[in-house]
Design a protein around this motif. Structure first.
Motif, PDB file in Angstrom:
ATOM      1  N   TYR A 240       0.574  -1.306  -0.005  1.00  0.00           N
ATOM      2  CA  TYR A 240      -0.047  -0.060  -0.065  1.00  0.00           C
ATOM      3  C   TYR A 240       0.781   1.364   0.237  1.00  0.00           C
ATOM      4  O   TYR A 240       1.896   1.360   0.622  1.00  0.00           O
ATOM      5  N   MET A 241       0.317   2.025  -0.829  1.00  0.00           N
ATOM      6  CA  MET A 241       1.092   3.631  -0.977  1.00  0.00           C
ATOM      7  C   MET A 241       0.007   4.542  -0.657  1.00  0.00           C
ATOM      8  O   MET A 241      -1.069   4.648  -1.465  1.00  0.00           O
ATOM      9  N   THR A 242       0.386   5.627   0.247  1.00  0.00           N
ATOM     10  CA  THR A 242      -0.632   6.567   0.307  1.00  0.00           C
ATOM     11  C   THR A 242      -0.021   8.017  -0.007  1.00  0.00           C
ATOM     12  O   THR A 242       1.287   8.359   0.205  1.00  0.00           O
ATOM     13  N   ILE A 243      -0.494   8.646  -1.246  1.00  0.00           N
ATOM     14  CA  ILE A 243      -0.072   9.936  -1.447  1.00  0.00           C
ATOM     15  C   ILE A 243      -0.832  11.168  -0.566  1.00  0.00           C
ATOM     16  O   ILE A 243      -1.640  11.593  -0.798  1.00  0.00           O
ATOM     17  N   SER A 244       0.459  11.210   0.394  1.00  0.00           N
ATOM     18  CA  SER A 244      -0.171  12.024   1.451  1.00  0.00           C
ATOM     19  C   SER A 244       0.575  13.664   1.480  1.00  0.00           C
ATOM     20  O   SER A 244      -0.280  14.489   1.965  1.00  0.00           O
ATOM     21  N   ASP A 245       1.584  13.612   0.987  1.00  0.00           N
ATOM     22  CA  ASP A 245       2.425  14.799   1.073  1.00  0.00           C
ATOM     23  C   ASP A 245       2.579  15.544   2.416  1.00  0.00           C
ATOM     24  O   ASP A 245       2.412  16.728   2.662  1.00  0.00           O
ATOM     25  N   HIS A 246       2.681  14.358   3.283  1.00  0.00           N
ATOM     26  CA  HIS A 246       2.372  14.747   4.799  1.00  0.00           C
ATOM     27  C   HIS A 246       3.790  15.509   5.337  1.00  0.00           C
ATOM     28  O   HIS A 246       3.641  16.223   6.421  1.00  0.00           O
ATOM     29  N   GLY A 247       4.826  15.344   4.832  1.00  0.00           N
ATOM     30  CA  GLY A 247       6.097  15.946   5.332  1.00  0.00           C
ATOM     31  C   GLY A 247       6.944  16.248   4.102  1.00  0.00           C
ATOM     32  O   GLY A 247       6.855  15.680   2.940  1.00  0.00           O
ATOM     33  N   TYR A 248       7.957  17.166   4.593  1.00  0.00           N
ATOM     34  CA  TYR A 248       8.971  17.565   3.524  1.00  0.00           C
ATOM     35  C   TYR A 248      10.233  16.986   3.791  1.00  0.00           C
ATOM     36  O   TYR A 248      10.721  16.837   4.635  1.00  0.00           O
ATOM     37  N   LEU A 249      10.842  16.440   2.683  1.00  0.00           N
ATOM     38  CA  LEU A 249      12.408  15.962   2.619  1.00  0.00           C
ATOM     39  C   LEU A 249      13.240  16.876   1.832  1.00  0.00           C
ATOM     40  O   LEU A 249      13.082  16.929   0.489  1.00  0.00           O
ATOM     41  N   GLY A 250      13.965  17.682   2.428  1.00  0.00           N
ATOM     42  CA  GLY A 250      14.847  18.520   1.780  1.00  0.00           C
ATOM     43  C   GLY A 250      16.395  18.397   2.166  1.00  0.00           C
ATOM     44  O   GLY A 250      16.686  17.525   3.402  1.00  0.00           O
ATOM     45  N   TYR A 251      17.211  18.957   1.493  1.00  0.00           N
ATOM     46  CA  TYR A 251      18.645  18.482   1.725  1.00  0.00           C
ATOM     47  C   TYR A 251      19.420  19.965   1.932  1.00  0.00           C
ATOM     48  O   TYR A 251      19.066  20.980   1.325  1.00  0.00           O
ATOM     49  N   VAL A 252      20.384  19.756   2.634  1.00  0.00           N
ATOM     50  CA  VAL A 252      21.098  21.258   2.918  1.00  0.00           C
ATOM     51  C   VAL A 252      22.576  20.682   2.122  1.00  0.00           C
ATOM     52  O   VAL A 252      23.005  19.744   2.772  1.00  0.00           O
ATOM     53  N   VAL A 253      23.115  21.200   1.130  1.00  0.00           N
ATOM     54  CA  VAL A 253      24.504  20.887   0.673  1.00  0.00           C
ATOM     55  C   VAL A 253      25.679  21.734   1.589  1.00  0.00           C
ATOM     56  O   VAL A 253      25.530  22.941   1.383  1.00  0.00           O
ATOM     57  N   VAL A 254      26.531  20.983   1.877  1.00  0.00           N
ATOM     58  CA  VAL A 254      27.400  21.689   2.721  1.00  0.00           C
ATOM     59  C   VAL A 254      28.864  21.331   2.450  1.00  0.00           C
ATOM     60  O   VAL A 254      29.138  20.134   1.857  1.00  0.00           O
ATOM     61  N   GLU A 304      -1.101  -0.901  -4.522  1.00  0.00           N
ATOM     62  CA  GLU A 304      -2.344  -0.003  -4.211  1.00  0.00           C
ATOM     63  C   GLU A 304      -2.115   0.953  -3.661  1.00  0.00           C
ATOM     64  O   GLU A 304      -1.415   1.401  -2.743  1.00  0.00           O
ATOM     65  N   ILE A 305      -2.446   2.276  -4.558  1.00  0.00           N
ATOM     66  CA  ILE A 305      -2.304   3.544  -4.160  1.00  0.00           C
ATOM     67  C   ILE A 305      -3.461   4.183  -3.818  1.00  0.00           C
ATOM     68  O   ILE A 305      -4.842   4.245  -4.458  1.00  0.00           O
ATOM     69  N   GLU A 306      -3.416   4.899  -2.526  1.00  0.00           N
ATOM     70  CA  GLU A 306      -4.530   5.805  -1.993  1.00  0.00           C
ATOM     71  C   GLU A 306      -3.896   7.261  -2.163  1.00  0.00           C
ATOM     72  O   GLU A 306      -2.944   7.573  -2.277  1.00  0.00           O
ATOM     73  N   ARG A 307      -5.023   8.128  -2.204  1.00  0.00           N
ATOM     74  CA  ARG A 307      -4.649   9.789  -2.260  1.00  0.00           C
ATOM     75  C   ARG A 307      -5.453  10.449  -0.926  1.00  0.00           C
ATOM     76  O   ARG A 307      -6.613  10.296  -1.231  1.00  0.00           O
ATOM     77  N   LEU A 308      -4.826  11.312  -0.251  1.00  0.00           N
ATOM     78  CA  LEU A 308      -5.360  12.014   0.905  1.00  0.00           C
ATOM     79  C   LEU A 308      -6.183  13.165   0.028  1.00  0.00           C
ATOM     80  O   LEU A 308      -5.628  13.865  -0.786  1.00  0.00           O
ATOM     81  N   THR A 309      -7.330  13.414   0.412  1.00  0.00           N
ATOM     82  CA  THR A 309      -8.179  14.519  -0.166  1.00  0.00           C
ATOM     83  C   THR A 309      -7.912  15.740   0.807  1.00  0.00           C
ATOM     84  O   THR A 309      -7.357  15.596   1.805  1.00  0.00           O
ATOM     85  N   GLU A 310      -8.262  17.020   0.387  1.00  0.00           N
ATOM     86  CA  GLU A 310      -7.960  18.186   1.278  1.00  0.00           C
ATOM     87  C   GLU A 310      -8.874  17.991   2.354  1.00  0.00           C
ATOM     88  O   GLU A 310      -8.345  18.572   3.646  1.00  0.00           O
ATOM     89  N   GLN A 311      -9.808  17.502   2.432  1.00  0.00           N
ATOM     90  CA  GLN A 311     -10.776  17.040   3.707  1.00  0.00           C
ATOM     91  C   GLN A 311      -9.940  16.161   4.630  1.00  0.00           C
ATOM     92  O   GLN A 311      -9.962  16.301   5.787  1.00  0.00           O
ATOM     93  N   ASP A 312      -9.430  15.153   3.970  1.00  0.00           N
ATOM     94  CA  ASP A 312      -8.476  14.205   4.806  1.00  0.00           C
ATOM     95  C   ASP A 312      -7.543  14.939   5.709  1.00  0.00           C
ATOM     96  O   ASP A 312      -7.165  14.863   6.739  1.00  0.00           O
ATOM     97  N   LYS A 313      -6.641  15.743   5.055  1.00  0.00           N
ATOM     98  CA  LYS A 313      -5.640  16.793   5.490  1.00  0.00           C
ATOM     99  C   LYS A 313      -6.045  17.578   6.599  1.00  0.00           C
ATOM    100  O   LYS A 313      -5.294  17.853   7.537  1.00  0.00           O
ATOM    101  N   VAL A 314      -7.162  18.092   6.411  1.00  0.00           N
ATOM    102  CA  VAL A 314      -7.797  18.866   7.562  1.00  0.00           C
ATOM    103  C   VAL A 314      -7.764  18.169   8.880  1.00  0.00           C
ATOM    104  O   VAL A 314      -7.421  18.299  10.250  1.00  0.00           O
ATOM    105  N   ILE A 315      -8.112  16.784   8.737  1.00  0.00           N
ATOM    106  CA  ILE A 315      -8.125  16.096  10.105  1.00  0.00           C
ATOM    107  C   ILE A 315      -6.814  15.672  10.465  1.00  0.00           C
ATOM    108  O   ILE A 315      -6.603  15.797  11.791  1.00  0.00           O
ATOM    109  N   TRP A 316      -5.696  15.333   9.484  1.00  0.00           N
ATOM    110  CA  TRP A 316      -4.456  15.115   9.907  1.00  0.00           C
ATOM    111  C   TRP A 316      -3.852  16.336  10.576  1.00  0.00           C
ATOM    112  O   TRP A 316      -3.244  16.113  11.513  1.00  0.00           O
ATOM    113  N   LYS A 317      -3.985  17.426   9.969  1.00  0.00           N
ATOM    114  CA  LYS A 317      -3.591  18.659  10.718  1.00  0.00           C
ATOM    115  C   LYS A 317      -3.902  18.916  12.119  1.00  0.00           C
ATOM    116  O   LYS A 317      -3.399  19.337  13.120  1.00  0.00           O
TER     117      LYS A 317
END
Length: 341
Positions: A240-254, A304-317
């Motif tokens: 299972y995979m959920t397209i949640s966009d729940h967190g940011y993954l960024g890098y700092v080049v040093v 199997e792929i799910e996708r969070l709706t904007e209403q779902d994200k309100v609940i998560w926040k």
């Protein structure tokens, strides 16, 4: 007789004279591709993700441009896929001078700069542009100054993108859907707290070990960006995979500060200018690759792929409010105002 012997001995030396004279008149230009490491500048750039990720492609582009712009005087050697050091080893390798550039996830530096923990907060910004604006402003400057105290000079902030959930047990639509599972996370107190709220057992693990852990069932799932999920083939060993966009993954080049300061000023300027251009390119490439790789994951029909709706994200926040309140107490209200919250 003696006259003949003298001529025989002197002839080889006489034959060498034109060659020596020719080299003096027409000196051979330096070919930096052929000289030793003592005559060229070698920069080892180590990272832990695949070559076809945004970070992997940007590292190769940086190496290519540095070679072109310095006529081969600067050679950037890129080591991907933890081939030189794992994500738990690369900071130590940088400080000891074994490598000169790394691009760790922001989460890996929270023990040095606690403010970086704010970028592990779930649903912090709804677009990547929100993060870019913060890095370009006073907070980004403060982060750079803090890392300089740890002998690192920030060359740029790169994107991997937004993180998604994968697991082997059930579809994820609500915060407690993963309750009771074991999920791999990066080292971060904020991420640890986030998954504790979800009643999940979070396990810190080197990025390069995750595929085998998923395949063998040692852990139930993980969170990562689409490009990392695809290049590491996590989708082939997860249900299972959920397209949640729940967190940011960024890098700092040093880059190692002592190493940079020892370089000629013109080389330092080329490094900084080139990295600035590559950073702009990398962010665009991150968006492009996410779209391409997500399409390929859909087309493989292997997960199997799910996708969070904007209403779902309100609940998560709403669910994560206690975590935000705790972080605000730790980092201060003024810092959160600078974030625009």
């Amino acid at each position: 007789m003696w006259h003949r012997i003298f001529l025989l001995l002197a002839l080889p030396a006489l034959l060498l004279v034109p060659s020596c004279s020719l080299q003096t008149l027409h000196p051979i230009p330096i070919d930096y591709e052929q000289v030793s490491d003592h005559e060229k500048i070698v920069i080892r750039f180590s990272h832990v993700v695949g070559e076809d990720t945004p970070k992997g492609q940007a590292a190769r582009l940086f190496a290519k441009l540095m070679k072109e712009r310095t006529n081969g005087k600067v050679e950037v050697q890129v080591f991907s896929n933890s081939s030189l050091y794992t994500d738990s080893e690369e900071l130590d390798a940088l400080s000891k001078g074994h490598v000169q550039i790394i691009a760790p996830a922001l989460s890996k530096l929270t023990h040095l700069v606690p403010e970086l923990g704010a970028f592990d907060l779930p649903f912090l910004f709804s677009s990547l542009e929100g993060y870019h604006q913060v890095f370009a402003g006073p907070i980004g400057k403060d982060i750079s100054e803090s890392l300089e105290e740890w002998e690192m000079v920030v060359l740029g902030f790169w994107d991997s993108g937004f993180k998604q959930f994968t697991n082997n047990l059930r579809p994820v639509r609500r915060p407690l859907d993963l309750a009771g599972t074991t999920i791999r996370i990066m080292p971060s107190a904020v991420l640890d707290e986030q998954f504790n709220l979800m009643q999940v057992n979070p396990v810190q693990m080197n990025f390069d070990d995750v595929y085998r852990a998923l395949e063998q069932g040692w852990i139930h799932g993980q969170e990562n960006t689409v490009s990392n999920i695809y290049t590491k083939r996590y989708h082939t060993v997860q249900k299972y995979m959920t397209i949640s966009d729940h967190g940011y993954l960024g890098y700092v080049v040093v880059i190692n500060k002592r190493f940079l300061q020892q370089l000629p000023e013109d080389v330092q300027n080329v490094i900084k200018k080139t990295m600035e251009e590559v950073s702009d390119w990398e962010r665009k490439q991150a968006v492009k690759l996410e779209q391409e790789k997500l399409k390929e994951i859909y087309n493989c029909r292997c997960i199997e792929i799910e996708r969070l709706t904007e209403q779902d994200k309100v609940i998560w926040k709403e669910f994560y409010k206690p975590l935000y309140e705790k972080m605000e107490q730790q980092l201060g209200r003024s810092f959160f105002r600078e974030l625009g919250l």
